[in-house]
Design a protein around this motif. Structure first.
Motif, PDB file in Angstrom:
ATOM      1  N   THR A  72       0.597  -1.229   0.321  1.00 38.85           N
ATOM      2  CA  THR A  72       0.071   0.151  -0.048  1.00 38.85           C
ATOM      3  C   THR A  72       1.067   1.460  -0.048  1.00 38.85           C
ATOM      4  O   THR A  72       1.843   1.446   0.624  1.00 38.85           O
ATOM      5  N   VAL A  73       0.235   2.154  -0.397  1.00 31.74           N
ATOM      6  CA  VAL A  73       1.335   3.586  -1.021  1.00 31.74           C
ATOM      7  C   VAL A  73      -0.033   4.470  -0.327  1.00 31.74           C
ATOM      8  O   VAL A  73      -0.984   4.866  -1.323  1.00 31.74           O
ATOM      9  N   ALA A  74      -0.149   5.987   0.190  1.00 35.10           N
ATOM     10  CA  ALA A  74      -0.381   6.788   0.537  1.00 35.10           C
ATOM     11  C   ALA A  74      -0.107   7.650  -0.624  1.00 35.10           C
ATOM     12  O   ALA A  74       1.493   8.279  -0.090  1.00 35.10           O
ATOM     13  N   LEU A  75      -0.859   8.774  -1.044  1.00 34.25           N
ATOM     14  CA  LEU A  75       0.036   9.757  -1.886  1.00 34.25           C
ATOM     15  C   LEU A  75      -0.599  11.045  -1.364  1.00 34.25           C
ATOM     16  O   LEU A  75      -2.115  10.984  -1.224  1.00 34.25           O
ATOM     17  N   THR A  76       0.079  11.910  -0.900  1.00 40.29           N
ATOM     18  CA  THR A  76       0.223  12.895  -0.435  1.00 40.29           C
ATOM     19  C   THR A  76      -0.045  14.500  -0.377  1.00 40.29           C
ATOM     20  O   THR A  76       0.982  14.405  -1.342  1.00 40.29           O
ATOM     21  N   PHE A  77      -0.644  15.184  -0.597  1.00 39.50           N
ATOM     22  CA  PHE A  77      -0.544  16.946  -1.107  1.00 39.50           C
ATOM     23  C   PHE A  77      -0.906  18.018  -0.257  1.00 39.50           C
ATOM     24  O   PHE A  77      -1.855  18.534   0.705  1.00 39.50           O
ATOM     25  N   ASP A  78       0.588  18.651  -0.402  1.00 37.96           N
ATOM     26  CA  ASP A  78       0.316  20.275   0.230  1.00 37.96           C
ATOM     27  C   ASP A  78      -0.303  20.665   0.097  1.00 37.96           C
ATOM     28  O   ASP A  78       0.060  21.293  -1.508  1.00 37.96           O
ATOM     29  N   ALA A  79      -1.758  21.108   0.439  1.00 37.93           N
ATOM     30  CA  ALA A  79      -2.382  23.139  -0.587  1.00 37.93           C
ATOM     31  C   ALA A  79      -2.342  24.388   0.356  1.00 37.93           C
ATOM     32  O   ALA A  79      -2.276  24.310   1.292  1.00 37.93           O
ATOM     33  N   ASP A  80      -0.688  24.248  -0.123  1.00 35.59           N
ATOM     34  CA  ASP A  80       0.149  25.496   0.624  1.00 35.59           C
ATOM     35  C   ASP A  80      -0.772  26.656   0.503  1.00 35.59           C
ATOM     36  O   ASP A  80      -0.562  27.421  -1.267  1.00 35.59           O
ATOM     37  N   MET A  81      -0.171  27.618   1.186  1.00 38.65           N
ATOM     38  CA  MET A  81      -1.213  29.234   1.103  1.00 38.65           C
ATOM     39  C   MET A  81      -0.611  30.147   2.681  1.00 38.65           C
ATOM     40  O   MET A  81      -1.016  29.612   3.420  1.00 38.65           O
ATOM     41  N   THR A  82       0.507  31.277   2.769  1.00 45.81           N
ATOM     42  CA  THR A  82       0.984  32.194   3.916  1.00 45.81           C
ATOM     43  C   THR A  82       0.101  32.783   4.396  1.00 45.81           C
ATOM     44  O   THR A  82      -0.701  32.918   2.988  1.00 45.81           O
ATOM     45  N   ALA A  83      -0.184  33.207   5.222  1.00 37.10           N
ATOM     46  CA  ALA A  83      -1.155  33.718   5.230  1.00 37.10           C
ATOM     47  C   ALA A  83      -1.278  35.577   4.745  1.00 37.10           C
ATOM     48  O   ALA A  83      -2.239  36.430   4.750  1.00 37.10           O
ATOM     49  N   ASP A  84       0.189  35.947   4.163  1.00 37.35           N
ATOM     50  CA  ASP A  84       0.079  37.483   4.134  1.00 37.35           C
ATOM     51  C   ASP A  84       0.199  36.878   2.276  1.00 37.35           C
ATOM     52  O   ASP A  84       0.998  38.014   2.113  1.00 37.35           O
TER      53      ASP A  84
END
Length: 284
Positions: A72-84
């Motif tokens: 098994t393998v889990a693909l994870t995706f970071d949806a990044d955006m900083t507060a500024d």
């Protein structure tokens, strides 16, 4: 959370330092996920699996699932955006990646998306669509994407007394966007943590989630190189970190179209992080 492309050792390096890092992808309140985590072995079946706190009551970090319970393998995706980063978004920079989400759906690939609350505020319709799709699960990547430790690859540092409220503020942003059941999982901005931050996080009830495979997709221009790095690193139970960011990870979607069929040829089955954590907590 941002991954340095050139050095695996700088895994989450340069998280969102202006101009040099990957950026993209509320009223504070006590979110559903901010309850004390139950014992991993006694959690009710209807609740997402979590890891029980470790020694001294510190939140226990999850990096990969069992190596001996199937491929098994889990693909994870970071949806990044900083507060500024609102002005950059207003000027037309895109911190989302709808085509990536469409490709995951077309390929029927389950995935876990770690969103910042700021990303959910910027793209509420996309956050809601992802959060209501049973193929995906939404997890917490903080609201502000400020570092939880000092000296975290140039990220602004959050004071300890704000850490818990920042996590809860992200869950509030998810609720505003219409995400019904965000998971009780948290990824540190920049991937940086220490004992103090694990102690601060423990009362929220979330399980911190890291990874064991770095895709190298941040700022990459060669999709084949990203795909090779993932394919060379994946083992049974792996957690792969990638990004859901058009502006700073432009070849991720193309790499996924290579990675998915190749891993399936090797016998791997794609799962969400919650499934790996459940397998881990259920088997010690």
């Amino acid at each position: 959370m941002i991954i340095q492309v050139r050095q695996v050792a700088a895994t989450c390096a340069l998280a969102c330092a202006a101009g040099a890092v990957l950026t993209a992808c509320g009223a504070p309140g006590a979110p559903r996920a901010a309850r004390p985590a139950p014992s991993a072995t006694s959690a009710a079946p209807s609740r997402p699996p979590t890891l029980a706190p470790g020694p001294a009551g510190l939140a226990r970090v999850f990096e990969n699932g069992p190596r001996t319970q199937g491929k098994t393998v889990a693909l994870t995706f970071d949806a990044d955006m900083t507060a500024d980063e609102g002005p950059r978004a207003a000027a037309g920079e895109r911190f989302d990646n709808p085509q990536l989400i469409a490709t995951l759906r077309a390929l029927k690939v389950p995935a876990t998306l770690f969103m910042t609350g700021r990303w959910a505020d910027e793209y509420p319709q996309e956050a809601r669509s992802i959060g209501r799709d049973p193929l995906f699960e939404v997890a917490n990547h903080s609201y502000s994407h400020y570092a939880f430790t000092a000296n975290c690859y140039g990220l602004p540092t959050m004071s300890p007394d704000r850490m818990r409220s920042d996590v809860e503020r992200a869950y509030a942003a998810f609720r505003r966007a219409g995400v019904p059941d965000a998971m009780p999982y948290f990824r540190f901005p920049g991937g940086c943590y220490d004992r103090r931050t694990l102690k601060a996080l423990a009362p929220t009830g979330v399980t911190p989630v890291q990874w064991d495979v770095v895709s190298g997709d941040a700022f990459a221009t060669d999709a084949d190189a990203v795909a090779r790095q993932v394919l060379d690193g994946v083992r049974p139970g792996s957690v792969v970190v990638m990004h859901c960011t058009r502006s700073a990870a432009p070849v991720t979607e193309q790499a996924v179209r290579t990675v998915v069929p190749e891993l399936r040829k090797k016998g791997f089955r794609f799962v969400k992080v919650s499934q790996l954590i459940g397998a881990t907590s259920g088997h010690g």
